[in-house]
Design a protein around this motif. Sequence first.
Motif, PDB file in Angstrom:
ATOM      1  N   ALA A 105      19.471  30.477   0.364  1.00  0.00           N
ATOM      2  CA  ALA A 105      20.114  29.237  -0.098  1.00  0.00           C
ATOM      3  C   ALA A 105      20.355  29.275  -1.598  1.00  0.00           C
ATOM      4  O   ALA A 105      21.410  28.842  -2.087  1.00  0.00           O
ATOM      5  CB  ALA A 105      19.251  28.037   0.272  1.00  0.00           C
ATOM      6  N   ARG A 106      19.401  29.810  -2.346  1.00  0.00           N
ATOM      7  CA  ARG A 106      19.535  29.908  -3.800  1.00  0.00           C
ATOM      8  C   ARG A 106      20.718  30.812  -4.179  1.00  0.00           C
ATOM      9  O   ARG A 106      21.511  30.490  -5.069  1.00  0.00           O
ATOM     10  CB  ARG A 106      18.230  30.443  -4.386  1.00  0.00           C
ATOM     11  CG  ARG A 106      18.058  30.166  -5.855  1.00  0.00           C
ATOM     12  CD  ARG A 106      16.684  30.568  -6.360  1.00  0.00           C
ATOM     13  NE  ARG A 106      15.734  29.487  -6.094  1.00  0.00           N
ATOM     14  CZ  ARG A 106      14.507  29.657  -5.624  1.00  0.00           C
ATOM     15  NH1 ARG A 106      14.055  30.841  -5.354  1.00  0.00           N
ATOM     16  NH2 ARG A 106      13.718  28.626  -5.437  1.00  0.00           N
ATOM     17  N   GLU A 107      20.841  31.952  -3.501  1.00  0.00           N
ATOM     18  CA  GLU A 107      21.950  32.872  -3.772  1.00  0.00           C
ATOM     19  C   GLU A 107      23.291  32.238  -3.427  1.00  0.00           C
ATOM     20  O   GLU A 107      24.259  32.352  -4.176  1.00  0.00           O
ATOM     21  CB  GLU A 107      21.753  34.164  -2.973  1.00  0.00           C
ATOM     22  CG  GLU A 107      20.628  35.029  -3.479  1.00  0.00           C
ATOM     23  CD  GLU A 107      20.316  36.189  -2.544  1.00  0.00           C
ATOM     24  OE1 GLU A 107      20.995  36.332  -1.494  1.00  0.00           O
ATOM     25  OE2 GLU A 107      19.391  36.956  -2.857  1.00  0.00           O
ATOM     26  N   PRO A 131       6.900  33.519   5.232  1.00  0.00           N
ATOM     27  CA  PRO A 131       7.965  34.465   4.882  1.00  0.00           C
ATOM     28  C   PRO A 131       9.351  33.994   5.332  1.00  0.00           C
ATOM     29  O   PRO A 131      10.335  34.220   4.623  1.00  0.00           O
ATOM     30  CB  PRO A 131       7.565  35.748   5.620  1.00  0.00           C
ATOM     31  CG  PRO A 131       6.105  35.632   5.858  1.00  0.00           C
ATOM     32  CD  PRO A 131       5.823  34.168   6.002  1.00  0.00           C
ATOM     33  N   ARG A 132       9.443  33.340   6.469  1.00  0.00           N
ATOM     34  CA  ARG A 132      10.744  32.848   6.936  1.00  0.00           C
ATOM     35  C   ARG A 132      11.298  31.781   5.996  1.00  0.00           C
ATOM     36  O   ARG A 132      12.486  31.759   5.679  1.00  0.00           O
ATOM     37  CB  ARG A 132      10.626  32.290   8.356  1.00  0.00           C
ATOM     38  CG  ARG A 132      10.348  33.383   9.388  1.00  0.00           C
ATOM     39  CD  ARG A 132      10.153  32.810  10.758  1.00  0.00           C
ATOM     40  NE  ARG A 132      11.431  32.299  11.262  1.00  0.00           N
ATOM     41  CZ  ARG A 132      11.540  31.597  12.376  1.00  0.00           C
ATOM     42  NH1 ARG A 132      10.472  31.317  13.101  1.00  0.00           N
ATOM     43  NH2 ARG A 132      12.717  31.186  12.780  1.00  0.00           N
ATOM     44  N   VAL A 133      10.423  30.892   5.563  1.00  0.00           N
ATOM     45  CA  VAL A 133      10.858  29.836   4.641  1.00  0.00           C
ATOM     46  C   VAL A 133      11.219  30.441   3.285  1.00  0.00           C
ATOM     47  O   VAL A 133      12.218  30.054   2.662  1.00  0.00           O
ATOM     48  CB  VAL A 133       9.775  28.743   4.501  1.00  0.00           C
ATOM     49  CG1 VAL A 133      10.121  27.763   3.395  1.00  0.00           C
ATOM     50  CG2 VAL A 133       9.591  28.016   5.815  1.00  0.00           C
ATOM     51  N   GLN A 134      10.451  31.396   2.810  1.00  0.00           N
ATOM     52  CA  GLN A 134      10.753  32.060   1.547  1.00  0.00           C
ATOM     53  C   GLN A 134      12.117  32.751   1.612  1.00  0.00           C
ATOM     54  O   GLN A 134      12.909  32.661   0.674  1.00  0.00           O
ATOM     55  CB  GLN A 134       9.669  33.093   1.217  1.00  0.00           C
ATOM     56  CG  GLN A 134       8.325  32.485   0.884  1.00  0.00           C
ATOM     57  CD  GLN A 134       8.347  31.718  -0.415  1.00  0.00           C
ATOM     58  OE1 GLN A 134       9.001  32.115  -1.369  1.00  0.00           O
ATOM     59  NE2 GLN A 134       7.642  30.605  -0.440  1.00  0.00           N
ATOM     60  N   ARG A 174      -1.324  18.237   3.205  1.00  0.00           N
ATOM     61  CA  ARG A 174      -1.032  19.097   2.072  1.00  0.00           C
ATOM     62  C   ARG A 174      -1.214  20.567   2.427  1.00  0.00           C
ATOM     63  O   ARG A 174      -0.380  21.411   2.083  1.00  0.00           O
ATOM     64  CB  ARG A 174      -1.923  18.729   0.877  1.00  0.00           C
ATOM     65  CG  ARG A 174      -1.560  19.474  -0.410  1.00  0.00           C
ATOM     66  CD  ARG A 174      -2.559  19.233  -1.534  1.00  0.00           C
ATOM     67  NE  ARG A 174      -3.881  19.733  -1.239  1.00  0.00           N
ATOM     68  CZ  ARG A 174      -4.230  21.039  -1.250  1.00  0.00           C
ATOM     69  NH1 ARG A 174      -3.344  21.953  -1.536  1.00  0.00           N
ATOM     70  NH2 ARG A 174      -5.470  21.398  -0.978  1.00  0.00           N
ATOM     71  N   ALA A 175      -2.267  20.887   3.151  1.00  0.00           N
ATOM     72  CA  ALA A 175      -2.522  22.277   3.549  1.00  0.00           C
ATOM     73  C   ALA A 175      -1.423  22.768   4.494  1.00  0.00           C
ATOM     74  O   ALA A 175      -0.960  23.914   4.382  1.00  0.00           O
ATOM     75  CB  ALA A 175      -3.895  22.384   4.208  1.00  0.00           C
ATOM     76  N   SER A 176      -0.983  21.913   5.416  1.00  0.00           N
ATOM     77  CA  SER A 176       0.101  22.302   6.335  1.00  0.00           C
ATOM     78  C   SER A 176       1.394  22.560   5.573  1.00  0.00           C
ATOM     79  O   SER A 176       2.094  23.543   5.835  1.00  0.00           O
ATOM     80  CB  SER A 176       0.332  21.206   7.382  1.00  0.00           C
ATOM     81  OG  SER A 176      -0.780  21.080   8.217  1.00  0.00           O
ATOM     82  N   ALA A 177       1.705  21.697   4.639  1.00  0.00           N
ATOM     83  CA  ALA A 177       2.926  21.859   3.846  1.00  0.00           C
ATOM     84  C   ALA A 177       2.868  23.142   3.022  1.00  0.00           C
ATOM     85  O   ALA A 177       3.865  23.867   2.901  1.00  0.00           O
ATOM     86  CB  ALA A 177       3.135  20.656   2.935  1.00  0.00           C
ATOM     87  N   GLN A 178       1.710  23.459   2.489  1.00  0.00           N
ATOM     88  CA  GLN A 178       1.563  24.674   1.696  1.00  0.00           C
ATOM     89  C   GLN A 178       1.737  25.912   2.571  1.00  0.00           C
ATOM     90  O   GLN A 178       2.377  26.882   2.173  1.00  0.00           O
ATOM     91  CB  GLN A 178       0.208  24.689   1.002  1.00  0.00           C
ATOM     92  CG  GLN A 178       0.064  25.823   0.009  1.00  0.00           C
ATOM     93  CD  GLN A 178      -1.217  25.706  -0.798  1.00  0.00           C
ATOM     94  OE1 GLN A 178      -2.036  24.827  -0.568  1.00  0.00           O
ATOM     95  NE2 GLN A 178      -1.372  26.586  -1.759  1.00  0.00           N
TER      96      GLN A 178
END
Length: 116
Positions: free
Chosen positions: A48-50, A39-42, A29-33
């Motif tokens: 992708a959302r746009e 920042p790269r994933v964000q 869970r901590a790794s996934a969080q």
Amino acid sequence: MSKITLLAAFGAGYVLGARAGRDRYEQIRASAQRVAESPRVQSATETAREKAGEVAATVAESAKEKADDAVHAVKDKVQRDDTTGTTTTGTTTSGTTTSGTTTPGTTGTTGTTGSI
């Protein structure tokens, strides 16, 4: 091995296994969080959302155009059938379909009746 020894061994194994399982769960869970907060994933998520929004707008516009084309095609067919005297096919409540042609300026219809 007596029943009491067997139960004690089972209980100890269960407790140790549950604790080890919980520790591993917390680790995953901590790794996934951490990955999700990267920042790269964000940035990739926002991109992708746009893109999804742009594609949705394009698809909606295309669907609207296709629907308009279909409406015009049906209207043209109905008008063409009206000018030639051809009746359109319809379904009655009994489930039979009737179709036929009439000669402009005459009364009554001739046609065939059949089941769907």
